[in-house]
Structure formats: C-alpha cells, structure tokens
Write an enzyme that holds these catalytic residues in place. Sequence first.
Site, PDB file in Angstrom:
ATOM      1  N   GLY A 379       3.658  -7.494  -1.925  1.00  0.00           N
ATOM      2  CA  GLY A 379       4.811  -6.611  -1.790  1.00  0.00           C
ATOM      3  C   GLY A 379       4.677  -5.682  -0.615  1.00  0.00           C
ATOM      4  O   GLY A 379       3.637  -5.615   0.046  1.00  0.00           O
ATOM      5  N   GLN A 380       5.754  -4.962  -0.344  1.00  0.00           N
ATOM      6  CA  GLN A 380       5.813  -4.058   0.809  1.00  0.00           C
ATOM      7  C   GLN A 380       6.549  -2.792   0.399  1.00  0.00           C
ATOM      8  O   GLN A 380       7.559  -2.856  -0.298  1.00  0.00           O
ATOM      9  CB  GLN A 380       6.560  -4.711   1.975  1.00  0.00           C
ATOM     10  CG  GLN A 380       6.802  -3.801   3.164  1.00  0.00           C
ATOM     11  CD  GLN A 380       5.543  -3.550   3.964  1.00  0.00           C
ATOM     12  OE1 GLN A 380       4.775  -4.475   4.207  1.00  0.00           O
ATOM     13  NE2 GLN A 380       5.325  -2.317   4.382  1.00  0.00           N
ATOM     14  N   GLY A 381       6.038  -1.657   0.831  1.00  0.00           N
ATOM     15  CA  GLY A 381       6.695  -0.390   0.529  1.00  0.00           C
ATOM     16  C   GLY A 381       6.561   0.569   1.684  1.00  0.00           C
ATOM     17  O   GLY A 381       6.102   0.200   2.770  1.00  0.00           O
ATOM     18  N   GLY A 382       6.947   1.805   1.454  1.00  0.00           N
ATOM     19  CA  GLY A 382       6.969   2.794   2.520  1.00  0.00           C
ATOM     20  C   GLY A 382       5.604   3.155   3.056  1.00  0.00           C
ATOM     21  O   GLY A 382       5.464   3.534   4.212  1.00  0.00           O
ATOM     22  N   GLY A 384       2.915   1.044   3.044  1.00  0.00           N
ATOM     23  CA  GLY A 384       2.155  -0.103   3.489  1.00  0.00           C
ATOM     24  C   GLY A 384       2.383  -1.304   2.590  1.00  0.00           C
ATOM     25  O   GLY A 384       3.273  -1.316   1.746  1.00  0.00           O
ATOM     26  N   VAL A 386       0.824  -4.619   0.042  1.00  0.00           N
ATOM     27  CA  VAL A 386      -0.182  -4.929  -0.967  1.00  0.00           C
ATOM     28  C   VAL A 386      -0.456  -6.422  -0.934  1.00  0.00           C
ATOM     29  O   VAL A 386       0.473  -7.239  -0.869  1.00  0.00           O
ATOM     30  CB  VAL A 386       0.282  -4.507  -2.382  1.00  0.00           C
ATOM     31  CG1 VAL A 386      -0.734  -4.929  -3.426  1.00  0.00           C
ATOM     32  CG2 VAL A 386       0.483  -3.005  -2.436  1.00  0.00           C
ATOM     33  N   LYS A 400      -4.229  -2.519  -1.313  1.00  0.00           N
ATOM     34  CA  LYS A 400      -3.136  -1.795  -0.663  1.00  0.00           C
ATOM     35  C   LYS A 400      -3.599  -1.386   0.735  1.00  0.00           C
ATOM     36  O   LYS A 400      -4.528  -0.589   0.889  1.00  0.00           O
ATOM     37  CB  LYS A 400      -2.734  -0.565  -1.475  1.00  0.00           C
ATOM     38  CG  LYS A 400      -1.553   0.192  -0.881  1.00  0.00           C
ATOM     39  CD  LYS A 400      -1.280   1.496  -1.618  1.00  0.00           C
ATOM     40  CE  LYS A 400      -0.704   1.262  -2.980  1.00  0.00           C
ATOM     41  NZ  LYS A 400      -0.287   2.522  -3.634  1.00  0.00           N
ATOM     42  N   ASP A 497       6.298  10.520  -9.275  1.00  0.00           N
ATOM     43  CA  ASP A 497       7.065   9.339  -8.865  1.00  0.00           C
ATOM     44  C   ASP A 497       6.967   8.257  -9.934  1.00  0.00           C
ATOM     45  O   ASP A 497       6.712   7.090  -9.635  1.00  0.00           O
ATOM     46  CB  ASP A 497       6.571   8.816  -7.519  1.00  0.00           C
ATOM     47  CG  ASP A 497       7.567   7.832  -6.888  1.00  0.00           C
ATOM     48  OD1 ASP A 497       8.766   7.924  -7.208  1.00  0.00           O
ATOM     49  OD2 ASP A 497       7.139   6.977  -6.099  1.00  0.00           O
TER      50      ASP A 497
END
Length: 692
Positions: A379-382, A384, A386, A400, A497
Amino acid sequence: MLYQSNLLFGLLAEKVIMDKDKDTPLVMYMFVICMLLLCVGSSTDPIDTYCPTEFPLYSSNSTFDNNLKLLLGLLPSNTASKNGFYNTSVGDGQDKVYGQALCRGDITNSTVCKECIQKASQDLTKMCNSEDAIIWYELCQVRYSFQMFFTSMTYTGKYPNHNLKEKNISHTSGFDQVLAYLMNNLSQEAAFIPANNMFAAGEIQYSGSDGIKNKKLYGLVQCTRDISEGDCATCLSSALTELTQCCSFREGGIILSRTCNVRFESYRFFNQSSAKMLLFPTSKGGGKWKPWMFALTIVGSLLVLAVTILLCTACLLRKGDTGRDEERIERTLLQQLATSKSVAVTQEGDLISSDELLFMNLATIKDATDDFSDTNKLGQGGFGAVYKGVLPDGSEVAVKRLSKKSWQGIEELKNEVILIAKLQHKNLVRLLGCGLEGDEKFLIYEFMSNKSLDQFIFDPEKRSEFDWHTWYGIINGIARGLLYLHEESRLKIIHRDLKPNNVLLDHEMVAKISDFGMARIFFENQNTANTKRVVGTYGYMAPEYAMEGLFSVKSDVFSFGVMLLEIINGKRNSGFYTTELAPTLLAYAWQLWNEERKLEFVDPVLLESCMACEVVKCMHIGLLCVQEDPELRPNMSSVVVLLGSEQMALPKPSQPVFSLGRAFHVDQDPGPATTTNPSMNGGSTLSSVLPR
C-alpha cells in the site's frame, strides 16, 4: 535547603560562641539568629503535596480516619530504624489504609529522618482529607492510600513551585549534555546497584565552551525501594525528561513523583559523603565536547543528537508555528528516546542494537523486500509505502518505508520507535524493528495476513463471510486496545488517527490498532491538549479537535464511536451523503434512533446472525461515543464494561454533530491511498482545518 540551613546554623552559632568575649555588637548576634531562624523555618515547609479530589474523602473520627492515625503513628520510628524506608497497612476491608515513608538516602541521622516523617505526617492530615494523598519534603516523603500501591510504579511528574524560585540563567553551550550525563549516570547507579538502596547523588566538573573551567553541577536521584530495578529506571527516565523541559534554563530544578524524585543544583545540597565525583568527557583540546566520546559512556544519549539533527533540518521545511504543546511533547519524546539504555549509535549515525527493538540495516531490508519491488508493495500513503518482506529466518514482516524528505516521516519514526516499542498488548500491532540509514527511514512490523479492517467493513462480499460473533470480537478488541493506551499502559497515549484503515486483522481476525505516527503522550494529570497542527482523517475527527485543535482521550472515543456505527451499518460516515438518506452516517443513526426504527440501521447481513438486543446495545454505545460534548462521552473503561454487560442501563445519548467534515476545508493526503499493512493513513487526512 534543610541540610545547608542546619550546617550554616551550626557554623554561625559556633562563631557567635567563640566571639562572645569580643566586642561584637549584640545587635549583630540578634540579626544572625533571626536570619537563621527564618532560613530554617522556611525549609520546614513541604515542597509539594498531592491531595486528589477525585478520590473519596474520609470523615473525622471515622474508622478510616482512626486507622490512618494509627498508621501514620507507626511510620516515623519504623522508617528511621529500617534504613529510611518503610511501608505497612492498618485495618481491614474498605477502611484498610496503606502507608509508606521514605527518607532521602544521604540522611544517615535517624533522628533527622524520624522528625521529618513526623512533621510530614502531621501536615498531611491537616492539609488533606482525601483517602489517597502524598506529601514531599526536602528530606522525606509520606504517602497513604485506601488502595494497595506497594511495588507498583506510578509516575506523576509534578512540577513543584520550588522550580519557580530558581533563577533563570543562560547556561554555557553543552550544558544539556552535561546535565544528561550526570543524571543518567546517577540513575544507573540508583536503579541497578543494590547497595545504593535506589539512591544516588553526585557532582560533575566540566569546562564550558566559553573557556571557563572547573564548573560544577550537583544532582540527586531516588526511588522508593518497593519497586523493581526496571521500574525505578523507567520512573527516573520519565522524571529526567521533564526535568530537562522545566529547568534546563534555570540554576536548578526538581521533579517529584510517587515512586521517584530527581533534582539538580549549581550548589551542593546533599551530604558530601554520599556524593560520587564524575568528570565530563572532553577532547584533548580541552573544552569542546565531542559526541563520539560521549557515546562511549552514555550511548543512549547520542541518539538524541541524531534525531535532533533530523528535526532541525526538517524544521526548515515546515511552515507555520506548532503549538506549545507540540513543542513540549516533541521534547518529551526526544528525551525518552535519548534515555534508552540499550540503544547504540555508530559514528556514522546508524542504529545497531537494542534490548527492546531490533535495528536492521538497509541491505537486510532490501533483500527482504526484493529491493522494495512493486510486487511486494502492500500500500501507499502520505508518509510512505508499505512492503511485504521475508527475513532470513523465513518470518514474514511488513516494512513501512517512510518518506525520505518529509518532516512527517521523521515524526512518525520517532513516535513509533518510542511508543510501540514500549507498549505490549494483544490488540496493538507489534513493532519488530526499525532502521535509520542516511535518508532512509523504515519500520518493521509483524505481518497481518488479513490486512486492514476497512477492507471488510465496506465490502459487501467480505462482510457476508463473517457472522456477528466475529464483528463483536473485533469491536471488543479495538475497545480493549484503546483502553490499554488511555489507562493501562506505562504511558497515557492519545492515538489521534483512529480509523478502520489503522486497525489491522491477524489470521484469526483479532483486531490490532496500528499507525502511531500521530500519537501523543499525555502526562498523568493532563486531560486535554491544544495544537495548531490538526492532523487526522475526514469523518473520524471529533468536532472539538477539528474546530479548535483540542484533543484528549475523548477524541479517540469519538473516532471509536464512528467506527462502531460503520461496522453495524456497513457504510462510511464520510461518504454517506451519497445515499441521500442523511448528510452523514451519524445523522442517519440519530434519526432512526429517535424514530424507534433502530434495526433499520443494522446491515441485513448481520441481522441473520446476531441477537437484536446486542446489536442495538452497540448502536447505543456508538451514539454515546459520538456526542458533541466530550464530557458526555464515556471513557474507554466504561465502554469495555458496557460491551461486556447484558443488564447495565445506558444513559440516553444526545445529538451528535451532523455536518462534521462538510463545514471544513480539507487538504487531501498526498499520494494515492490504498490498503496497507500496516495502514498508511488511507483516506483523506486533514493537515489543516479551516472553518468556512
């Protein structure tokens, strides 16, 4: 000051006697005696007291009062005769009283110890009628309680008014390192050398960068002797963190806790025979401090330098001012990382060892993830991406890889290393290791085969694979994980969060809270904090946090309530307006609740396997958690009790906020957000919130 006052009194009294036949004016003797009496008298005042109003109050001449008097009467003589520490209890049942007394470790005179305990006991009963209280004097402390507290390490972190009396000064460059060196050495001696009885005092001589030589600093640390060596070290570590925050710009300072105390001064304030002499490391040039030499003796403290450099660099890229609470928490986290006893850093700045955490080099991680190949990307997020990885021993992990240039990446690494490594609970994801090598920052977690909760809540096909029993277990798991963070762990943690993307599921569908990059530590007596940097996710943020930057444990409770309602219904709160049934999922739940059409809110798939009363109870709890007033929301301990009870009456919920998320401008999370393991802040993340 009591020790110095008595010493000064003796010296001046001797001078008066020796000069009695000389022509010294009588008024001079009277002046000296008056000044000494004032000095000694002021030193007999307590440094601080703790008389919490949330505990029960006892009545005069009650059974508890009589037991307390008996107990306090036992403390002075027994403490003095048992080398300065004693605890005992008096009474039975609900009126039983537990008590403990401690004299400062350098007080070898049993009479002085006994008199201090007597004075403290008398003053404590005059000042307080709570069933739990503690009083600190310079030479002793006394505590009693209605509950058994022996062998239990509880950190209070009190800043006494004594600190405000200390003069503010500008220390020479490197003073923080000298202070840390002294206090860390003393902490090690107090905690891990049995002969010291969990007490250490010492002085350090050092040369400042301004060329002034033979400067001296004096320090003292002490723990109550009923706690373990490890708990003593932990307590002192927390206290030293706060000592640096409150008093590194003063001539001296003190931090008090139930189980440990720390203090430093620019003058000797303890019995010299108890002191250890230390020499601060310097280079051959004499005067300039070298980090690599300092690492040879206190390797943990060097880590703070590496993180500080990263933070300072990142601060140049940051825009706007963070709130005072953010700065204080950053210092707290940084100092906690610095006081880790088992971390080593090479001269190049690489992490190489830890008892609590495995540090991995970049080459090992690249091999495990096939050089971060897209085929292993989860996956990808703000912050970086994983990746799935396989370590040399065959174990599967989730890696991560934090953003190379972002301040958030540094913040997340720091938070996760400090927080998750110290938190152990079956409903929290395990952090196995981390790495910091050049621009690369990465975290290694246990691999969660079922990925994140959002994949199951909002996918009709996957929802149908599990019955209500499984969903109810997930709800309880999230609640217990939050309860641990808020009330049961060594640290009081606010997640900030919480959302389905940040709840991971193992192969048995056990829920584990993850992603602590936005988490914040609260001190024991702290209930709320304020920030100008609002971070969180659209649809899950409490209104007081989104609008005013106020966050607390009740902010997490709100997020939990949203998730609970999402699990029951199967729709996202943030996108519910597309159904045209109501502007938000919360509004829809409230509408059906008031119209007595509660079961219409429940996903029909769940109704096939659940007891109606149980799912309605969960809906009720969810509505209690999302009430607009945070004071009305239950805490997580109450939520856990309510989830496990079949007969407890629940209070009537009040109206939640309906327009949450539609009245704010939202800056979207950079980069695409897909499922991660652990989650990478999937969904829209708020980096700033502005009312329209």
